[in-house]
Motif scaffolding. Structure first.
Motif, PDB file in Angstrom:
ATOM      1  N   LEU A 273       0.823  -1.208   0.000  1.00 26.13           N
ATOM      2  CA  LEU A 273       0.000   0.000   0.000  1.00 26.13           C
ATOM      3  C   LEU A 273       0.859   1.261   0.000  1.00 26.13           C
ATOM      4  CD1 LEU A 273      -2.769  -1.078   2.533  1.00 26.13           C
ATOM      5  CD2 LEU A 273      -3.109  -0.600   0.112  1.00 26.13           C
ATOM      6  N   SER A 274       1.953   1.255   0.744  1.00 21.44           N
ATOM      7  CA  SER A 274       2.805   2.446   0.819  1.00 21.44           C
ATOM      8  C   SER A 274       3.491   2.738  -0.508  1.00 21.44           C
ATOM      9  CB  SER A 274       3.856   2.273   1.923  1.00 21.44           C
ATOM     10  OG  SER A 274       4.790   1.273   1.573  1.00 21.44           O
ATOM     11  N   LEU A 275       3.681   1.701  -1.333  1.00 20.51           N
ATOM     12  CA  LEU A 275       4.281   1.884  -2.651  1.00 20.51           C
ATOM     13  C   LEU A 275       3.249   2.230  -3.721  1.00 20.51           C
ATOM     14  CD1 LEU A 275       6.707  -1.167  -2.552  1.00 20.51           C
ATOM     15  CD2 LEU A 275       7.379   1.234  -2.491  1.00 20.51           C
ATOM     16  N   GLY A 276       1.974   2.166  -3.365  1.00 20.71           N
ATOM     17  CA  GLY A 276       0.925   2.398  -4.350  1.00 20.71           C
ATOM     18  C   GLY A 276       0.725   1.222  -5.278  1.00 20.71           C
ATOM     19  N   PHE A 277       1.101   0.031  -4.828  1.00 21.50           N
ATOM     20  CA  PHE A 277       0.953  -1.178  -5.632  1.00 21.50           C
ATOM     21  C   PHE A 277      -0.297  -1.968  -5.252  1.00 21.50           C
ATOM     22  CE2 PHE A 277       5.827  -1.581  -6.374  1.00 21.50           C
ATOM     23  CZ  PHE A 277       5.766  -0.491  -7.227  1.00 21.50           C
ATOM     24  N   ALA A 278      -1.120  -1.415  -4.379  1.00 20.62           N
ATOM     25  CA  ALA A 278      -2.354  -2.077  -3.957  1.00 20.62           C
ATOM     26  C   ALA A 278      -3.290  -1.025  -3.391  1.00 20.62           C
ATOM     27  CB  ALA A 278      -2.059  -3.161  -2.916  1.00 20.62           C
ATOM     28  N   ARG A 279      -4.551  -1.400  -3.272  1.00 22.94           N
ATOM     29  CA  ARG A 279      -5.535  -0.548  -2.615  1.00 22.94           C
ATOM     30  C   ARG A 279      -6.333  -1.400  -1.635  1.00 22.94           C
ATOM     31  NH1 ARG A 279      -8.890   2.518  -6.017  1.00 22.94           N
ATOM     32  NH2 ARG A 279      -7.492   2.290  -7.816  1.00 22.94           N
ATOM     33  N   MET A 280      -6.918  -0.756  -0.643  1.00 17.66           N
ATOM     34  CA  MET A 280      -7.682  -1.494   0.351  1.00 17.66           C
ATOM     35  C   MET A 280      -8.965  -2.040  -0.271  1.00 17.66           C
ATOM     36  SD  MET A 280      -7.222   0.336   4.034  1.00 17.66           S
ATOM     37  CE  MET A 280      -7.999  -1.110   4.756  1.00 17.66           C
TER      38      MET A 280
ATOM     39  N   ASP B 217      -1.116  10.625  -0.500  1.00 19.02           N
ATOM     40  CA  ASP B 217      -0.564  11.953  -0.259  1.00 19.02           C
ATOM     41  C   ASP B 217       0.693  12.190  -1.091  1.00 19.02           C
ATOM     42  OD1 ASP B 217      -0.761  14.431   1.294  1.00 19.02           O
ATOM     43  OD2 ASP B 217       1.126  13.781   2.202  1.00 19.02           O
ATOM     44  N   ARG B 218       1.473  11.122  -1.299  1.00 20.33           N
ATOM     45  CA  ARG B 218       2.705  11.247  -2.086  1.00 20.33           C
ATOM     46  C   ARG B 218       2.471  11.024  -3.579  1.00 20.33           C
ATOM     47  NH1 ARG B 218       5.920   7.200  -1.033  1.00 20.33           N
ATOM     48  NH2 ARG B 218       4.590   6.044   0.399  1.00 20.33           N
ATOM     49  N   ARG B 219       1.246  10.619  -3.943  1.00 17.52           N
ATOM     50  CA  ARG B 219       0.885  10.380  -5.350  1.00 17.52           C
ATOM     51  C   ARG B 219       1.817   9.351  -5.994  1.00 17.52           C
ATOM     52  NH1 ARG B 219      -2.443  13.466  -3.343  1.00 17.52           N
ATOM     53  NH2 ARG B 219      -3.580  15.100  -4.462  1.00 17.52           N
ATOM     54  N   VAL B 220       1.981   8.217  -5.336  1.00 16.35           N
ATOM     55  CA  VAL B 220       2.859   7.180  -5.873  1.00 16.35           C
ATOM     56  C   VAL B 220       2.023   6.016  -6.390  1.00 16.35           C
ATOM     57  CG1 VAL B 220       4.805   7.775  -4.386  1.00 16.35           C
ATOM     58  CG2 VAL B 220       3.119   6.113  -3.588  1.00 16.35           C
ATOM     59  N   GLY B 221       2.625   5.246  -7.289  1.00 18.76           N
ATOM     60  CA  GLY B 221       1.972   4.049  -7.795  1.00 18.76           C
ATOM     61  C   GLY B 221       0.675   4.354  -8.521  1.00 18.76           C
ATOM     62  N   LEU B 222      -0.358   3.612  -8.185  1.00 19.94           N
ATOM     63  CA  LEU B 222      -1.640   3.752  -8.875  1.00 19.94           C
ATOM     64  C   LEU B 222      -2.317   5.091  -8.603  1.00 19.94           C
ATOM     65  CD1 LEU B 222      -4.234   3.191  -6.693  1.00 19.94           C
ATOM     66  CD2 LEU B 222      -3.187   0.942  -6.718  1.00 19.94           C
ATOM     67  N   TRP B 223      -1.873   5.830  -7.581  1.00 22.75           N
ATOM     68  CA  TRP B 223      -2.482   7.126  -7.260  1.00 22.75           C
ATOM     69  C   TRP B 223      -1.875   8.267  -8.077  1.00 22.75           C
ATOM     70  CZ3 TRP B 223      -6.499   5.489  -4.984  1.00 22.75           C
ATOM     71  CH2 TRP B 223      -6.441   4.425  -4.082  1.00 22.75           C
ATOM     72  N   GLN B 224      -0.821   7.971  -8.809  1.00 23.44           N
ATOM     73  CA  GLN B 224      -0.161   9.022  -9.583  1.00 23.44           C
ATOM     74  C   GLN B 224      -1.076   9.573 -10.674  1.00 23.44           C
ATOM     75  OE1 GLN B 224       3.526   7.755 -11.303  1.00 23.44           O
ATOM     76  NE2 GLN B 224       4.239   9.832 -11.693  1.00 23.44           N
TER      77      GLN B 224
ATOM     78  N   SER C 189      -4.588   8.549 -10.869  1.00 25.36           N
ATOM     79  CA  SER C 189      -5.994   8.565 -10.465  1.00 25.36           C
ATOM     80  C   SER C 189      -6.353   9.757  -9.584  1.00 25.36           C
ATOM     81  CB  SER C 189      -6.344   7.267  -9.726  1.00 25.36           C
ATOM     82  OG  SER C 189      -5.530   7.100  -8.583  1.00 25.36           O
ATOM     83  N   LEU C 190      -5.353  10.447  -9.024  1.00 26.63           N
ATOM     84  CA  LEU C 190      -5.612  11.627  -8.206  1.00 26.63           C
ATOM     85  C   LEU C 190      -5.015  12.856  -8.877  1.00 26.63           C
ATOM     86  CD1 LEU C 190      -4.858  10.299  -4.588  1.00 26.63           C
ATOM     87  CD2 LEU C 190      -7.095  10.643  -5.653  1.00 26.63           C
ATOM     88  N   PRO C 191      -5.623  14.015  -8.697  1.00 29.34           N
ATOM     89  CA  PRO C 191      -5.062  15.236  -9.302  1.00 29.34           C
ATOM     90  C   PRO C 191      -3.710  15.564  -8.679  1.00 29.34           C
ATOM     91  CG  PRO C 191      -6.844  15.772  -7.783  1.00 29.34           C
ATOM     92  CD  PRO C 191      -6.860  14.290  -7.944  1.00 29.34           C
ATOM     93  N   PRO C 192      -2.784  16.112  -9.463  1.00 37.03           N
ATOM     94  CA  PRO C 192      -1.454  16.437  -8.919  1.00 37.03           C
ATOM     95  C   PRO C 192      -1.538  17.541  -7.870  1.00 37.03           C
ATOM     96  CG  PRO C 192      -1.717  17.354 -11.115  1.00 37.03           C
ATOM     97  CD  PRO C 192      -2.915  16.492 -10.880  1.00 37.03           C
ATOM     98  N   LYS C 193      -0.583  17.512  -6.966  1.00 36.63           N
ATOM     99  CA  LYS C 193      -0.523  18.547  -5.940  1.00 36.63           C
ATOM    100  C   LYS C 193      -0.011  19.853  -6.544  1.00 36.63           C
ATOM    101  CE  LYS C 193       0.137  16.077  -1.610  1.00 36.63           C
ATOM    102  NZ  LYS C 193       1.031  15.939  -0.440  1.00 36.63           N
ATOM    103  N   LEU C 194      -0.384  20.963  -5.918  1.00 39.47           N
ATOM    104  CA  LEU C 194       0.184  22.242  -6.308  1.00 39.47           C
ATOM    105  C   LEU C 194       1.676  22.244  -5.996  1.00 39.47           C
ATOM    106  CD1 LEU C 194      -2.612  24.623  -4.982  1.00 39.47           C
ATOM    107  CD2 LEU C 194      -2.255  23.833  -7.326  1.00 39.47           C
TER     108      LEU C 194
ATOM    109  N   LYS D  48       3.885  20.172  -3.203  1.00 42.69           N
ATOM    110  CA  LYS D  48       4.708  19.070  -3.703  1.00 42.69           C
ATOM    111  C   LYS D  48       6.166  19.250  -3.284  1.00 42.69           C
ATOM    112  CE  LYS D  48       5.765  16.580  -7.971  1.00 42.69           C
ATOM    113  NZ  LYS D  48       5.534  16.535  -9.442  1.00 42.69           N
ATOM    114  N   LEU D  49       6.668  20.493  -3.383  1.00 41.76           N
ATOM    115  CA  LEU D  49       8.049  20.773  -2.997  1.00 41.76           C
ATOM    116  C   LEU D  49       8.250  20.554  -1.504  1.00 41.76           C
ATOM    117  CD1 LEU D  49      10.815  21.807  -3.929  1.00 41.76           C
ATOM    118  CD2 LEU D  49      10.021  24.134  -3.422  1.00 41.76           C
TER     119      LEU D  49
END
Length: 257
Positions: A170-177, A214-221, A223-228, A232-233
């Motif tokens: 989950l932390s790598l964005g390689f799975a979802r709950m 929150d980090r927009r990693v893996g599958l969330w990169q 599927s979620l809108p990018p951070k401002l 992000k910085l």
């Protein structure tokens, strides 16, 4: 004196009986010993190698008794996702020639293709600890839903890190709950050790998934809108700082990161 003599005669009669005929006593002793052995064997199952979920006794699940095994391979499944094919190792591994294996699903998550590749490269050929956690309910499946751990040693060999496979994926964005997270423990559940353990596990999974989002990693990169960019910085700088100041024993192994 007469009473003492009478008591002595009763005792003497008992001793004479024991010396003369002990077959009944032996039968009773062996029967009780046999019953106690059966009860203890059913409680511990020291020789049983599990091959399907129904082989695991219910009290093993309720008491969250850890089991141990070796991951031979990862088997794809359309309905259940990747399954760890585990050669279960009972406390007394007398039947070492047995080829029985237990299919294990990491409980509470759905793994994507990247997660399947990660399991292939990281978990195969490892010794694991797994604890039955049937969060999906009793579906009659052959596989067992479990919380899965393995231990990873650092390159210098000084530290050993316990890695929770579900949290790492989950932390790598390689799975979802795949199951809802309890918002707050009910009063009845808070008194049940099994329910507390399950809810604690699900909350740990939810925390790992939230950090990946929150980090927009893996599958969330995607599927979620990018951070401002300021956020992000700031997030990138904060993650780098945490990585530097955190002790090695508190970090995920490089192979897992």
């Amino acid at each position: 004196m007469a009473g003492a003599g009478e008591d002595k005669s009763y005792f003497q009669r008992f001793c004479d009986y024991m010396r003369r005929d002990t077959k009944g006593v032996e039968i009773a002793t062996y029967t009780i010993s046999g019953v106690l052995f059966v009860v203890a064997y059913n409680k511990i199952r020291p020789l049983t190698r599990f091959a399907k979920a129904s082989d695991i006794p219910r009290h093993f699940i309720r008491e969250q008794i850890p089991q141990y095994g070796h991951v031979r391979k990862i088997e794809p499944s359309i309905q259940s996702g990747p399954l760890l094919v585990v050669r279960h190792q009972p406390p007394l591994n007398l039947f070492f020639w047995s080829s029985k294996t237990l299919p294990v699903k990491v409980a509470g998550i759905d793994v994507n293709a990247n997660g399947y590749s990660w399991l292939q490269s990281v978990v195969v050929d490892r010794q694991i600890t797994f604890v039955p956690v049937p969060v999906g309910g009793d579906s009659g499946q052959e596989h067992a839903e479990c919380r899965v751990f393995f231990y990873d040693r650092s390159k210098d060999g000084k530290t050993v890190r316990r890695v929770d496979v579900g949290e790492a994926l989950l932390s790598l964005g390689f799975a979802r709950m795949s199951v809802p997270v309890p918002v707050k423990a009910t009063k009845a559940a808070s008194k049940d050790p099994f329910e507390r353990a399950v809810q604690g596990y699900l909350r740990a999974l939810a925390k790992s998934e939230s950090e990946a989002k929150d980090r927009r990693v893996g599958l969330w990169q995607q599927s979620l809108p990018p951070k401002l960019w300021p956020a992000k910085l700031w997030q990138s700088a904060w993650n780098g700082l945490l990585l530097k100041v955190s002790p090695a024993s508190h970090r995920l192994p490089e192979l897992v990161r």
